[in-house]
Design a protein around this motif. Structure first.
Motif, PDB file in Angstrom:
ATOM      1  N   ARG A  61       0.837  -1.211   0.000  1.00  0.00           N
ATOM      2  CA  ARG A  61       0.000   0.000   0.000  1.00  0.00           C
ATOM      3  C   ARG A  61       0.869   1.257   0.000  1.00  0.00           C
ATOM      4  O   ARG A  61       0.608   2.203  -0.746  1.00  0.00           O
ATOM      5  N   VAL A  62       1.884   1.263   0.840  1.00  0.00           N
ATOM      6  CA  VAL A  62       2.786   2.416   0.902  1.00  0.00           C
ATOM      7  C   VAL A  62       3.480   2.624  -0.443  1.00  0.00           C
ATOM      8  O   VAL A  62       3.613   3.753  -0.928  1.00  0.00           O
ATOM      9  N   LEU A  63       3.904   1.521  -1.073  1.00  0.00           N
ATOM     10  CA  LEU A  63       4.569   1.610  -2.373  1.00  0.00           C
ATOM     11  C   LEU A  63       3.640   2.220  -3.421  1.00  0.00           C
ATOM     12  O   LEU A  63       4.051   3.111  -4.186  1.00  0.00           O
ATOM     13  N   CYS A  64       2.397   1.774  -3.474  1.00  0.00           N
ATOM     14  CA  CYS A  64       1.448   2.290  -4.468  1.00  0.00           C
ATOM     15  C   CYS A  64       1.177   3.773  -4.252  1.00  0.00           C
ATOM     16  O   CYS A  64       1.111   4.558  -5.218  1.00  0.00           O
ATOM     17  N   LEU A  65       1.038   4.183  -3.000  1.00  0.00           N
ATOM     18  CA  LEU A  65       0.818   5.599  -2.711  1.00  0.00           C
ATOM     19  C   LEU A  65       2.024   6.443  -3.113  1.00  0.00           C
ATOM     20  O   LEU A  65       1.875   7.534  -3.688  1.00  0.00           O
ATOM     21  N   LEU A  66       3.228   5.947  -2.828  1.00  0.00           N
ATOM     22  CA  LEU A  66       4.439   6.684  -3.203  1.00  0.00           C
ATOM     23  C   LEU A  66       4.581   6.794  -4.720  1.00  0.00           C
ATOM     24  O   LEU A  66       4.971   7.846  -5.234  1.00  0.00           O
ATOM     25  N   LEU A  67       4.263   5.708  -5.428  1.00  0.00           N
ATOM     26  CA  LEU A  67       4.355   5.741  -6.886  1.00  0.00           C
ATOM     27  C   LEU A  67       3.383   6.760  -7.474  1.00  0.00           C
ATOM     28  O   LEU A  67       3.737   7.508  -8.395  1.00  0.00           O
ATOM     29  N   ALA A  68       2.173   6.796  -6.945  1.00  0.00           N
ATOM     30  CA  ALA A  68       1.191   7.764  -7.430  1.00  0.00           C
ATOM     31  C   ALA A  68       1.646   9.193  -7.137  1.00  0.00           C
ATOM     32  O   ALA A  68       1.542  10.084  -7.992  1.00  0.00           O
ATOM     33  N   LEU A  69       2.181   9.424  -5.941  1.00  0.00           N
ATOM     34  CA  LEU A  69       2.635  10.756  -5.558  1.00  0.00           C
ATOM     35  C   LEU A  69       3.825  11.198  -6.409  1.00  0.00           C
ATOM     36  O   LEU A  69       3.853  12.334  -6.915  1.00  0.00           O
ATOM     37  N   VAL A  70       4.792  10.304  -6.588  1.00  0.00           N
ATOM     38  CA  VAL A  70       5.984  10.646  -7.384  1.00  0.00           C
ATOM     39  C   VAL A  70       5.596  10.943  -8.822  1.00  0.00           C
ATOM     40  O   VAL A  70       6.109  11.881  -9.444  1.00  0.00           O
ATOM     41  N   THR A  71       4.674  10.146  -9.371  1.00  0.00           N
ATOM     42  CA  THR A  71       4.238  10.375 -10.752  1.00  0.00           C
ATOM     43  C   THR A  71       3.505  11.701 -10.887  1.00  0.00           C
ATOM     44  O   THR A  71       3.618  12.382 -11.910  1.00  0.00           O
ATOM     45  N   PHE A  72       2.741  12.093  -9.857  1.00  0.00           N
ATOM     46  CA  PHE A  72       2.044  13.381  -9.885  1.00  0.00           C
ATOM     47  C   PHE A  72       3.043  14.534  -9.910  1.00  0.00           C
ATOM     48  O   PHE A  72       2.818  15.558 -10.572  1.00  0.00           O
ATOM     49  N   LEU A  73       4.172  14.371  -9.187  1.00  0.00           N
ATOM     50  CA  LEU A  73       5.166  15.434  -9.114  1.00  0.00           C
ATOM     51  C   LEU A  73       6.150  15.412 -10.282  1.00  0.00           C
ATOM     52  O   LEU A  73       6.558  16.459 -10.787  1.00  0.00           O
ATOM     53  N   LEU A  74       6.531  14.194 -10.716  1.00  0.00           N
ATOM     54  CA  LEU A  74       7.554  14.079 -11.756  1.00  0.00           C
ATOM     55  C   LEU A  74       7.380  12.778 -12.518  1.00  0.00           C
ATOM     56  O   LEU A  74       7.368  11.704 -11.920  1.00  0.00           O
ATOM     57  N   MET A  75       7.273  12.892 -13.841  1.00  0.00           N
ATOM     58  CA  MET A  75       7.171  11.709 -14.699  1.00  0.00           C
ATOM     59  C   MET A  75       8.389  11.658 -15.601  1.00  0.00           C
ATOM     60  O   MET A  75       8.653  12.602 -16.347  1.00  0.00           O
ATOM     61  N   PRO A  76       9.172  10.576 -15.556  1.00  0.00           N
ATOM     62  CA  PRO A  76      10.373  10.496 -16.400  1.00  0.00           C
ATOM     63  C   PRO A  76      10.024  10.540 -17.885  1.00  0.00           C
ATOM     64  O   PRO A  76       8.974  10.059 -18.318  1.00  0.00           O
ATOM     65  N   THR A  77      10.918  11.128 -18.667  1.00  0.00           N
ATOM     66  CA  THR A  77      10.794  11.112 -20.117  1.00  0.00           C
ATOM     67  C   THR A  77      11.380   9.808 -20.655  1.00  0.00           C
ATOM     68  O   THR A  77      11.936   9.003 -19.904  1.00  0.00           O
ATOM     69  N   PHE A  78      11.286   9.606 -21.977  1.00  0.00           N
ATOM     70  CA  PHE A  78      11.874   8.418 -22.572  1.00  0.00           C
ATOM     71  C   PHE A  78      13.383   8.378 -22.334  1.00  0.00           C
ATOM     72  O   PHE A  78      13.948   7.312 -22.055  1.00  0.00           O
ATOM     73  N   ASN A  79      14.040   9.530 -22.466  1.00  0.00           N
ATOM     74  CA  ASN A  79      15.489   9.569 -22.258  1.00  0.00           C
ATOM     75  C   ASN A  79      15.854   9.244 -20.817  1.00  0.00           C
ATOM     76  O   ASN A  79      16.808   8.492 -20.552  1.00  0.00           O
ATOM     77  N   GLN A  80      15.121   9.823 -19.867  1.00  0.00           N
ATOM     78  CA  GLN A  80      15.397   9.551 -18.451  1.00  0.00           C
ATOM     79  C   GLN A  80      15.107   8.097 -18.111  1.00  0.00           C
ATOM     80  O   GLN A  80      15.848   7.469 -17.343  1.00  0.00           O
ATOM     81  N   ASN A  81      14.044   7.551 -18.697  1.00  0.00           N
ATOM     82  CA  ASN A  81      13.742   6.143 -18.478  1.00  0.00           C
ATOM     83  C   ASN A  81      14.834   5.255 -19.066  1.00  0.00           C
ATOM     84  O   ASN A  81      15.191   4.226 -18.492  1.00  0.00           O
ATOM     85  N   GLY A  82      15.380   5.672 -20.212  1.00  0.00           N
ATOM     86  CA  GLY A  82      16.478   4.917 -20.816  1.00  0.00           C
ATOM     87  C   GLY A  82      17.720   4.914 -19.943  1.00  0.00           C
ATOM     88  O   GLY A  82      18.427   3.901 -19.859  1.00  0.00           O
ATOM     89  N   ILE A  83      17.995   6.040 -19.279  1.00  0.00           N
ATOM     90  CA  ILE A  83      19.141   6.109 -18.360  1.00  0.00           C
ATOM     91  C   ILE A  83      18.934   5.144 -17.194  1.00  0.00           C
ATOM     92  O   ILE A  83      19.853   4.419 -16.791  1.00  0.00           O
ATOM     93  N   MET A  84      17.711   5.113 -16.652  1.00  0.00           N
ATOM     94  CA  MET A  84      17.411   4.179 -15.562  1.00  0.00           C
ATOM     95  C   MET A  84      17.540   2.737 -16.031  1.00  0.00           C
ATOM     96  O   MET A  84      17.999   1.862 -15.276  1.00  0.00           O
ATOM     97  N   GLU A  85      17.155   2.463 -17.265  1.00  0.00           N
ATOM     98  CA  GLU A  85      17.297   1.112 -17.820  1.00  0.00           C
ATOM     99  C   GLU A  85      18.757   0.687 -17.870  1.00  0.00           C
ATOM    100  O   GLU A  85      19.089  -0.467 -17.560  1.00  0.00           O
ATOM    101  N   ARG A  86      19.615   1.608 -18.286  1.00  0.00           N
ATOM    102  CA  ARG A  86      21.051   1.263 -18.363  1.00  0.00           C
ATOM    103  C   ARG A  86      21.618   0.976 -16.982  1.00  0.00           C
ATOM    104  O   ARG A  86      22.429   0.053 -16.819  1.00  0.00           O
TER     105      ARG A  86
END
Length: 364
Positions: A308-333
């Motif tokens: 439950r805590v994880l789902c709430l944090l994910l929703a909150l983080v996404t509301f504040l900041l959503m990674p772009t394709f480039n940022q997601n690619g950096i996280m993938e690497r």
């Protein structure tokens, strides 16, 4: 009595969870990455990584046989002490969280690009988290049943790609090894992330009903993933020209525009919708494993609070900041580098230690 007997899964569920964690969002961009590094010889890199990943998974099975009724955390605590189990729980929790977060954010980016361009990322994340929590809160057995369902409703997708072969140019694949083996090994590095995710085996093993079937399950799941990657990659290689495929960010989706049905105008939209089910296995299982590691660390039997805590944090983080394709690619690497330590180096090191320990005990 077995510690995890209440949540045991069958061999089929075991296979579907492992294969589902592999065949995730990395599939859509895989042909382009392979082509950029090795041209049309990039498909050979898939076979190389398959053999490496299969060997690593078989090593994990051998390690887990040393403590068959417990997870890797229980094994670490048993052989090295409670502190080792806690450190392992922190590392694995972070790894599985990062894997799931990369998967779910990349899915949201694809949904916004192909299906719902005007919908905010926060709304899409909320819509994805509701079924994620509903499935993951009930334990690994329910996740296994969901993985089975996704497997059966998605079986038609690879065969649908065969319809594009009417325009295939098989000469694009020749000659083989045009520039030698070095670009192929470079391409294998790009395929490494697509085959990662089986680190969940470290937690999943004690839940398998008949543990003597683990070796067969690992072999089947890895081979299934390899065949899917190989089929889709080869189809993209023979459909697009060697230079053209490097320009498409998601060639796996773009190739679908060649398929025409009188009753469907945009077939790629249907495929993306079904892909969401496949991609969901990459974060539902890993988020559950994150919650399991966190609960184990806190000595709690119920993992739902952590979820439950994880789902709430994910929703909150996404509301504040959503990674772009480039940022997601950096996280993938970064995730790919992290996975080398978790899924390859750590199991080999553990097996060597346990083997030397057993040998030392015999001598004494």
């Amino acid at each position: 009595m077995k510690k995890y007997a209440y949540n045991e899964i069958t061999l089929m569920q075991f296979i579907c969870i492992l294969s589902g964690a592999q065949v995730s969002v990395g599939l859509l961009a895989l042909p382009q990455l392979l082509a950029q590094r090795a041209g049309t010889d990039g498909w050979i890199g898939i076979l190389i990584v398959w053999m490496i990943n299969l060997a690593a998974n078989l090593i994990v099975v051998q390690v887990m046989k040393k403590y068959p009724d417990g997870t890797i955390l229980d094994l670490l605590a048993h052989y090295f002490g409670p502190w080792a189990g806690r450190i392992g729980a922190v590392i694995l929790a972070f790894y599985f969280f990062l894997y799931g977060y990369v998967g779910i954010t990349r899915t949201i980016l694809y949904v916004k690009q192909w299906l719902l361009p005007q919908t905010s990322a926060f709304k899409i994340m909320s819509l994805l988290l509701i079924p994620t929590y509903t499935i993951a809160r009930n334990g690994i057995r329910i996740i296994g049943r969901y993985a089975e369902l996704v497997f059966f409703i998605s079986m038609w997708i690879p065969f649908a790609y065969l319809l594009t072969l009417k325009d295939a140019q098989w000469l694009y694949l020749l000659p083989v090894l045009k520039e030698g083996w070095l670009p192929v090994f470079h391409a294998a590095g790009a395929a490494l992330l697509s085959f990662s995710g089986t680190g969940i085996l470290l937690i999943l093993y004690p839940f398998l009903l008949h543990k003597q079937q683990a070796t067969a399950g690992v072999l089947i799941s890895n081979t299934m993933s390899m065949l899917v990657f190989l089929l889709i990659t080869l189809i993209c290689f023979v459909y697009f020209t060697p230079n053209e495929i490097k320009e498409y960010n998601e060639p796996v989706v773009s190739v679908l525009k060649n398929i025409e049905f009188k009753f469907i105008e945009r077939i790629e939209v249907v495929f993306i919708s079904f892909y969401i089910f496949m991609f969901s296995l990459s974060w539902i299982s890993t988020f559950h494993t994150f919650a399991f590691c966190t609960s184990w660390l806190l000595n709690k039997e119920d993992h739902r609070n952590a979820l439950r805590v994880l789902c709430l944090l994910l929703a909150l983080v996404t509301f504040l900041l959503m990674p772009t394709f480039n940022q997601n690619g950096i996280m993938e690497r970064w995730l790919a580098r992290f996975s080398i330590g978790i899924e390859y180096i750590a199991p080999v090191s553990l097996l060597m230690y346990l083997w030397l320990r057993k040998k030392k005990i015999k001598r004494s």
